[in-house]
Write a protein that holds these residues in place. Structure first.
Motif, short mmCIF file in Angstrom:
data_model
loop_
_atom_site.label_atom_id
_atom_site.label_comp_id
_atom_site.label_asym_id
_atom_site.label_seq_id
_atom_site.Cartn_x
_atom_site.Cartn_y
_atom_site.Cartn_z
N HIS A 146 0.84 -1.20 0.00
CA HIS A 146 0.00 0.00 0.00
C HIS A 146 0.88 1.25 0.00
O HIS A 146 0.58 2.21 0.70
CB HIS A 146 -0.91 0.00 1.22
N LYS A 147 1.94 1.22 -0.78
CA LYS A 147 2.93 2.30 -0.77
C LYS A 147 2.30 3.66 -1.09
O LYS A 147 2.58 4.66 -0.41
CB LYS A 147 4.04 2.00 -1.76
N ALA A 148 1.46 3.71 -2.11
CA ALA A 148 0.85 4.98 -2.52
C ALA A 148 0.04 5.59 -1.38
O ALA A 148 0.12 6.80 -1.11
CB ALA A 148 -0.01 4.78 -3.75
N PHE A 149 -0.72 4.74 -0.69
CA PHE A 149 -1.54 5.23 0.42
C PHE A 149 -0.68 5.79 1.53
O PHE A 149 -0.95 6.89 2.04
CB PHE A 149 -2.42 4.10 0.96
N PHE A 150 0.35 5.06 1.94
CA PHE A 150 1.19 5.49 3.04
C PHE A 150 1.97 6.76 2.70
O PHE A 150 2.13 7.65 3.55
CB PHE A 150 2.15 4.38 3.46
N ILE A 151 2.44 6.86 1.48
CA ILE A 151 3.17 8.07 1.08
C ILE A 151 2.24 9.28 1.05
O ILE A 151 2.60 10.37 1.54
CB ILE A 151 3.85 7.86 -0.29
N CYS A 152 1.03 9.09 0.52
CA CYS A 152 0.06 10.20 0.50
C CYS A 152 -0.33 10.61 1.92
O CYS A 152 -0.42 11.80 2.23
CB CYS A 152 -1.18 9.79 -0.29
N ALA A 153 -0.55 9.61 2.80
CA ALA A 153 -0.89 9.91 4.19
C ALA A 153 0.24 10.64 4.89
O ALA A 153 0.01 11.60 5.66
CB ALA A 153 -1.22 8.61 4.94
N PHE A 154 1.48 10.22 4.61
CA PHE A 154 2.65 10.85 5.20
C PHE A 154 2.71 12.33 4.84
O PHE A 154 2.85 13.20 5.72
CB PHE A 154 3.90 10.12 4.71
N PHE A 155 2.59 12.65 3.56
CA PHE A 155 2.69 14.04 3.12
C PHE A 155 1.47 14.86 3.53
O PHE A 155 1.59 16.05 3.87
CB PHE A 155 2.91 14.11 1.61
N PHE A 156 0.29 14.25 3.51
CA PHE A 156 -0.92 14.98 3.93
C PHE A 156 -0.83 15.37 5.40
O PHE A 156 -1.08 16.53 5.77
CB PHE A 156 -2.15 14.11 3.69
N LEU A 157 -0.47 14.41 6.26
CA LEU A 157 -0.39 14.70 7.69
C LEU A 157 0.75 15.67 8.01
O LEU A 157 0.62 16.52 8.89
CB LEU A 157 -0.21 13.39 8.47
N ALA A 158 1.85 15.55 7.28
CA ALA A 158 2.96 16.49 7.47
C ALA A 158 2.52 17.91 7.12
O ALA A 158 2.83 18.87 7.84
CB ALA A 158 4.15 16.07 6.61
N THR A 159 1.78 18.03 6.04
CA THR A 159 1.29 19.35 5.62
C THR A 159 0.33 19.93 6.63
O THR A 159 0.43 21.11 7.02
CB THR A 159 0.59 19.25 4.25
N MET A 160 -0.63 19.13 7.09
CA MET A 160 -1.60 19.61 8.06
C MET A 160 -0.93 19.96 9.39
O MET A 160 -1.33 20.92 10.06
CB MET A 160 -2.68 18.55 8.28
N ASP A 161 0.08 19.19 9.76
CA ASP A 161 0.78 19.46 11.01
C ASP A 161 1.51 20.80 10.95
O ASP A 161 1.51 21.57 11.91
CB ASP A 161 1.77 18.33 11.30
N TYR A 162 2.15 21.08 9.82
CA TYR A 162 2.91 22.33 9.70
C TYR A 162 1.99 23.52 9.44
O TYR A 162 2.27 24.64 9.86
CB TYR A 162 3.93 22.20 8.57
N LEU A 163 0.86 23.26 8.76
CA LEU A 163 -0.06 24.34 8.40
C LEU A 163 -0.64 25.04 9.61
O LEU A 163 -0.94 26.24 9.56
CB LEU A 163 -1.19 23.75 7.53
N HIS A 164 -0.77 24.31 10.72
CA HIS A 164 -1.41 24.91 11.89
C HIS A 164 -0.57 26.04 12.50
O HIS A 164 -1.06 26.79 13.34
CB HIS A 164 -1.71 23.84 12.95
N LEU A 165 0.68 26.17 12.06
CA LEU A 165 1.51 27.28 12.53
C LEU A 165 1.12 28.60 11.89
O LEU A 165 1.51 29.67 12.37
CB LEU A 165 2.99 27.00 12.24
#
Length: 351
Positions: free
Chosen positions: A221-240
């Motif tokens: 499920h590489k595509a799913f995990f990579i997309c989840a990784f970048f999505f969560l990283a973006t949301m985590d940083y966006l809250h700043l």
């Protein structure tokens, strides 16, 4: 898991041992100085990816790895506990005793020897015992021993003792335990040491108990995990920069995604391309044991420079991480050359 998959997993973990410790240094160089540089928003936004997004991944990832390795082992329960006495309990007692000796030395010299608001001179026998557990303040499960980062080892020892119970729960309920505890963890508005420990340890334990491979799962499920990784990283940083609903949950979920991404992809990549050092892998635990007291030296330095520009503070932060890591590695190398058997003993036969 077949031998090929287990070998790849072992290689991935081997390559990640020191980077994960470096992540913890990134975290502690920030947490030790954060209160003296309040108001420097640009500084915080620059170092956030290293200090908290990557930095906070180190311990959850190690809990995940510990759960993996404990249940992949074919040793009996008694053999596992005996092994943990050597690999966890001895280092735990030794390095916490060193910190206690430092406090006693300060008291003898007439210096303040205050631990969480209580002077060492007023300690009872029970206080000394609790100092090795939570320094007299359990703090909803967030209390730490004398050497604060060793709350990880304390919790890991407890989880090892409880491992038969965890085994049967996970064996018959699969992912239910890490999912339920994880929901509480990602929404807990405090450090949540207990919840983090149980979530990530049981998540790691799920794979060997249910005969799964995290490497194979990632590849499938590489595509799913990579997309989840970048999505969560973006949301985590966006809250700043803007208000993000459930910002804490996104941050904690990003730590889980980071862990899976590193073990499923990064570790194997580093190993295959020889971007790792077996010497640094061996030194990782020793560096973990001695780095934290060094970060306390940074506090007066950052306090003096708290009015400096954000760029200067950022450079000082990065320099601090590099210097502390290099000093720890150098101390390990020197001691390992002079007294290798002793270093091997106090690091749980990891020298």
């Amino acid at each position: 898991m077949n031998s090929s998959s287990f070998q790849r997993l072992s290689q991935s973990i081997e390559a990640l041992r020191f980077p994960l410790i470096l992540f913890i240094i990134f975290l502690h160089c920030y947490t030790s100085t954060s209160y003296v540089v309040r108001g420097h928003d640009l500084y915080f936004r620059i170092i956030y990816p290293l200090s908290l997004w990557i930095g906070e991944t180190g311990v959850p990832a190690y809990f995940f790895i510990s759960g993996l390795l404990l249940f992949y082992s074919r040793k009996t329960y008694g053999q596992k506990l005996k092994s943990r006495i050597k690999t966890l309990l001895i280092p735990y007692l030794f390095f916490n005793s060193l910190i206690l000796c430092a406090y006693l030395g300060l008291m003898i010299l007439g210096k303040p020897a205050d631990i969480l608001g209580k002077d060492l001179a007023d300690y009872s026998y029970l206080d000394y015992l609790r100092a090795f557990w939570d320094r007299g303040d359990w703090n909803q499960g967030n209390g730490a021993p004398l050497l604060c980062p060793f709350w990880y080892i304390r919790n890991l020892m407890v989880l090892a003792v409880l491992s038969p119970i965890l085994y049967y729960i996970i064996r018959y309920t699969k992912l239910l335990l890490p999912l339920i505890v994880g929901i509480f963890w990602i929404n807990a508005h405090h450090s949540a040491y207990l919840l983090q420990s149980l979530t990530m340890f049981s998540l790691g334990a799920y794979f060997p108990i249910c005969d799964k491979s995290p490497i194979e799962l990632f590849e499938k499920h590489k595509a799913f995990f990579i997309c989840a990784f970048f999505f969560l990283a973006t949301m985590d940083y966006l809250h700043l920069f803007v208000a993000v609903p459930f910002a804490l949950s996104f941050h904690r979920l990003s730590l889980v995604a980071n862990t899976l991404f590193m073990i499923g992809f990064l570790g194997g990549y580093l190993y295959r391309h020889k971007i790792y050092s077996s010497f640094l892998s061996k030194s990782a635990f020793f560096v973990f044991c001695i780095h934290y007291p060094m970060t306390t030296v940074l506090r007066p330095l950052f306090q003096k420079l708290s009015s400096s520009s954000d760029i200067i503070l950022t450079m000082l932060y990065l320099a601090s991480v590099i210097c502390i890591a290099l000093i720890c590695i150098l101390v390990y190398k020197v001691l390992n050359n002079i007294i290798p058997k002793f270093v091997n003993f106090v690091t749980g036969s990891r020298g």
